[in-house]
Structure formats: structure tokens, C-alpha cells
Write a protein that holds these residues in place. Structure first.
Motif, PDB file in Angstrom:
ATOM      1  N   ALA A 105      65.057 -66.530  66.339  1.00 54.37           N
ATOM      2  CA  ALA A 105      64.556 -66.177  65.011  1.00 54.37           C
ATOM      3  C   ALA A 105      64.979 -67.175  63.943  1.00 54.37           C
ATOM      4  N   GLY A 106      65.858 -68.128  64.301  1.00 58.80           N
ATOM      5  CA  GLY A 106      66.342 -69.088  63.324  1.00 58.80           C
ATOM      6  C   GLY A 106      67.322 -68.485  62.346  1.00 58.80           C
ATOM      7  N   ILE A 107      68.128 -67.541  62.835  1.00 59.47           N
ATOM      8  CA  ILE A 107      69.080 -66.831  61.985  1.00 59.47           C
ATOM      9  C   ILE A 107      70.480 -67.005  62.552  1.00 59.47           C
ATOM     10  N   GLU A 108      71.445 -67.173  61.686  1.00 57.90           N
ATOM     11  CA  GLU A 108      72.823 -67.311  62.125  1.00 57.90           C
ATOM     12  C   GLU A 108      73.334 -65.964  62.623  1.00 57.90           C
TER      13      GLU A 108
ATOM     14  N   GLY B  43      64.144 -57.252  63.332  1.00 55.95           N
ATOM     15  CA  GLY B  43      62.895 -57.194  62.579  1.00 55.95           C
ATOM     16  C   GLY B  43      62.975 -56.232  61.405  1.00 55.95           C
ATOM     17  N   HIS B  44      63.691 -55.108  61.595  1.00 57.72           N
ATOM     18  CA  HIS B  44      63.884 -54.181  60.478  1.00 57.72           C
ATOM     19  C   HIS B  44      64.680 -54.848  59.360  1.00 57.72           C
TER      20      HIS B  44
ATOM     21  N   ALA C 161      58.369 -54.029  63.506  1.00 58.44           N
ATOM     22  CA  ALA C 161      59.580 -54.448  64.205  1.00 58.44           C
ATOM     23  C   ALA C 161      59.274 -54.761  65.671  1.00 58.44           C
ATOM     24  N   ASP C 162      58.362 -53.997  66.274  1.00 56.55           N
ATOM     25  CA  ASP C 162      57.915 -54.323  67.638  1.00 56.55           C
ATOM     26  C   ASP C 162      57.253 -55.702  67.662  1.00 56.55           C
ATOM     27  N   GLU C 163      56.445 -55.973  66.637  1.00 56.25           N
ATOM     28  CA  GLU C 163      55.773 -57.275  66.562  1.00 56.25           C
ATOM     29  C   GLU C 163      56.785 -58.405  66.409  1.00 56.25           C
ATOM     30  N   HIS C 164      57.892 -58.123  65.755  1.00 57.27           N
ATOM     31  CA  HIS C 164      58.930 -59.140  65.609  1.00 57.27           C
ATOM     32  C   HIS C 164      59.507 -59.513  66.967  1.00 57.27           C
TER      33      HIS C 164
ATOM     34  N   ALA D  80      57.951 -59.785  74.351  1.00 58.36           N
ATOM     35  CA  ALA D  80      56.948 -58.724  74.451  1.00 58.36           C
ATOM     36  C   ALA D  80      57.125 -57.897  75.719  1.00 58.36           C
ATOM     37  N   ASP D  81      57.311 -58.568  76.851  1.00 54.37           N
ATOM     38  CA  ASP D  81      57.443 -57.846  78.119  1.00 54.37           C
ATOM     39  C   ASP D  81      58.668 -56.935  78.104  1.00 54.37           C
TER      40      ASP D  81
END
Length: 322
Positions: free
Chosen positions: A112-115, A163-164, A252-255, A262-263
Motif C-alpha cells: 500500500a506504500g504505507i509505513e 482500507g478502513h 475496504a474489500d476493494e482495497h 482478492a483471492d
């Protein structure tokens, strides 16, 4: 004891993480939720201001200012951790749990590019497959999710909760709840006092109780019509808030899908559906009839059904790793 397999594709293990410039925001569901909280928050502001100024005079305005500033505690990590421990009964992971959880979390946040250290990982002792995003910086998972499902599924669960956070769902919900709390308490106190007054009057005379009840009802109607925009918004708010919560779950699922999981997300939901079916079967065997939610209950539900979430993910099945 960890029984799950470590089947996650660690794309960023030992490699440099490219941190995204924009790591947190508020999507449409978070903004919509905040908007629907505005009327109840204004009512709370009126309640706090009126009581504070009535009791403390000019100093009451300072109390009101402090209350308005208190929403910042949603992003104050020590306060968040206190809330998570005391209210949600979450705890820091034990060494074995941390050794299992942190590599998966680092992979999810790297994608996600998050620390990774931006958020605090916590654990709930529970036999349910579940996780939670709290306030601004807390991600909690159950011991079942931590120990019983493969790493690829655990990664999907963590990506969903991330995602939330990145969509602003968790902090927007808690912020709206906090600022609307005084108004809700005041309404409940007023309702209790009204019922007590009618009850006391009924001990004196039935006629007096009826008259008092009618007077209170007329006052409520007058105030409702005088401030009909606020009344209408307060009536609609629970349904719209439930709708935004359901949309937030789908986002959040889409995230998780966007992070190539996805799987894993589909597998988690299928697992949950199997657990739900097993619970219904046990209830039937015990002679209980599981009640199906009615139309009103579905409108007020904060989570879409598992089947609904699985249908939304059908186009992405097999998309992991693309």
C-alpha cells in the motif's frame, strides 16, 4: 499456538518500501458519514454550551471550547490505545503472535506504500474470524484470525482493515459518535424524565397523567415541526449511516483487491459463510429457528451480507498477483 500455513507471496521482503505521498484521506462514505452526523453534533454543541454557561457563566465558553477540541483525541495514540484496551478489550500481541503478525503486516503496508509503524497492532482473544480498525492508528485481529487461517488470508483481513483507515471510515465514525454523544444522552435523559413525570402523575390521578402526557407529546410535535430540517435529518441519519457503513465495508474489500489479495479476501468470506451456515445448522439441531432479518433490520444493518460481499468480488477471483 499457530496452526496456519505461511503461504503469502512476500513481494517486498528485504526490499526498499516506496512510501506513498498520500497515506490517509476520507473517501465518499467517510464524508457522507460526517455530514449525516452534523445535526446531532449541533444539538450536542447546544447541550454542552447551554449547561456549561448556565452552571459556570462565562467560564462555560471555555468548557465548550475544550469539548470541541477533544475530538483531536481520536488521533492521539495513547488515548486510542487506552480506548482499545479498556473498551474493546484488545491487548498487545504476545511475542509468538507478533512474530506471526508483523511480517504479514509489513507486506500489506509495503504493497500500500504505507509505513508499517504508522499503525499499532493489537489482538483480541476470540474464536471468531474477525478484525477491527480503531480510531486513527489501531488495527486489531482476533486470535482465531491470527492462528487458524493461512498468511494469504490474514493479509487480506489486514488489508481490509487498512482500507478502513486509509479511507477515513474508522476515525470518521468515532469522531461523529463522540460529538453526537451529549445530544443523545440529553435526549435519553429527557425521555426518562418525561416517563417518570407521567408515572408519578399517574399515581396521583389518571386524568392528570393523561393531560401531562398530551402536553409533553404536543411540545415534542411543536419542536419537531419548528425545527423540521433537523428532525428530518435525525430520522434519516440512522439509515444513511448504516448505508455508508455497508458501502465502507465493500470499499475496504476493494482495497484488499487493489493490493493483490482478492483471492485471500474471497477465501476469508467463504470461510465466514461456512461458519454462519454451521451456526444456523447447530441452532436448527437445538430446536431453535434462526430469525431472518426483516426489511427494516436490513436497512439498519451496518455490514452487508457475506453473500453480497462475495458477489461484489466475483470479477476479481483469480486476480491476485496480476
Amino acid at each position: 499456538m499457530v496452526n496456519a500455513s505461511d503461504d503469502l507471496d512476500y513481494r517486498h521482503r528485504g526490499s526498499r518500501v516506496h512510501v506513498a505521498a498520500h497515506q490517509r484521506g476520507a473517501d465518499a462514505t467517510a464524508v457522507g458519514r460526517l455530514i449525516m452526523y452534523v445535526p446531532s453534533c449541533l444539538a450536542s454543541c447546544a447541550v454542552v454550551g447551554t449547561i456549561a454557561v448556565s452552571v459556570l457563566g462565562t467560564l462555560g465558553w471555555l468548557v465548550l471550547a475544550v469539548w470541541l477540541a477533544s475530538g483531536a483525541l481520536v488521533f492521539h495514540r495513547p488515548t486510542e490505545l487506552f480506548f482499545a484496551r479498556r473498551v474493546l478489550k484488545l491487548r498487545p500481541p504476545e511475542p509468538q503472535e507478533r512474530a506471526r503478525l508483523e511480517p504479514v503486516w509489513r507486506e500489506v503496508t509495503a504493497r500500500a506504500g504505507i509505513e508499517a509503524h504508522t499503525y499499532e497492532l493489537m489482538v483480541e482473544t476470540s474464536d471468531e474470524l474477525n478484525a477491527t480498525a480503531v480510531a486513527g492508528h489501531v488495527v486489531g485481529v482476533t486470535t482465531y484470525a491470527l492462528n487458524e487461517i493461512p498468511s494469504s488470508h490474514l493479509a487480506a483481513v489486514l488489508a481490509h482493515e487498512l482500507g478502513h483507515h486509509t479511507g477515513g471510515h474508522s476515525w470518521a465514525g468515532l469522531l461523529g459518535y463522540w460529538y453526537s454523544l451529549p445530544g443523545r444522552i440529553a435526549w435519553q435523559v429527557a425521555a426518562v424524565l418525561g416517563f417518570v413525570a407521567v408515572y408519578v402523575a399517574s399515581r396521583i390521578s389518571t386524568a392528570v397523567a393523561v393531560v401531562l402526557g398530551l402536553v409533553l407529546a404536543i411540545l415534542v410535535i411543536i419542536v419537531s415541526f419548528a425545527y423540521w430540517p433537523i428532525t428530518l435529518s435525525l430520522i434519516v441519519a440512522p439509515y444513511f449511516l448504516a448505508y455508508t457503513n455497508r458501502k465502507g465495508e465493500l470499499r475496504a474489500d476493494e482495497h484488499a483487491v487493489a493490493l493483490g489479495l482478492a483471492d485471500g479476501m474471497v477465501a476469508v468470506l467463504q470461510h465466514r459463510r461456512a461458519q454462519e451456515k454451521a451456526a444456523r445448522a447447530r441452532a436448527t439441531e437445538a430446536g431453535e429457528r434462526p430469525e431472518e432479518p426483516g426489511s427494516l433490520a436490513r436497512l439498519l444493518s451496518t455490514h452487508p451480507g457475506t453473500d453480497r460481499r462475495l458477489r461484489a468480488l466475483e470479477p476479481y477471483v483469480g486476480a491476485a498477483g496480476r
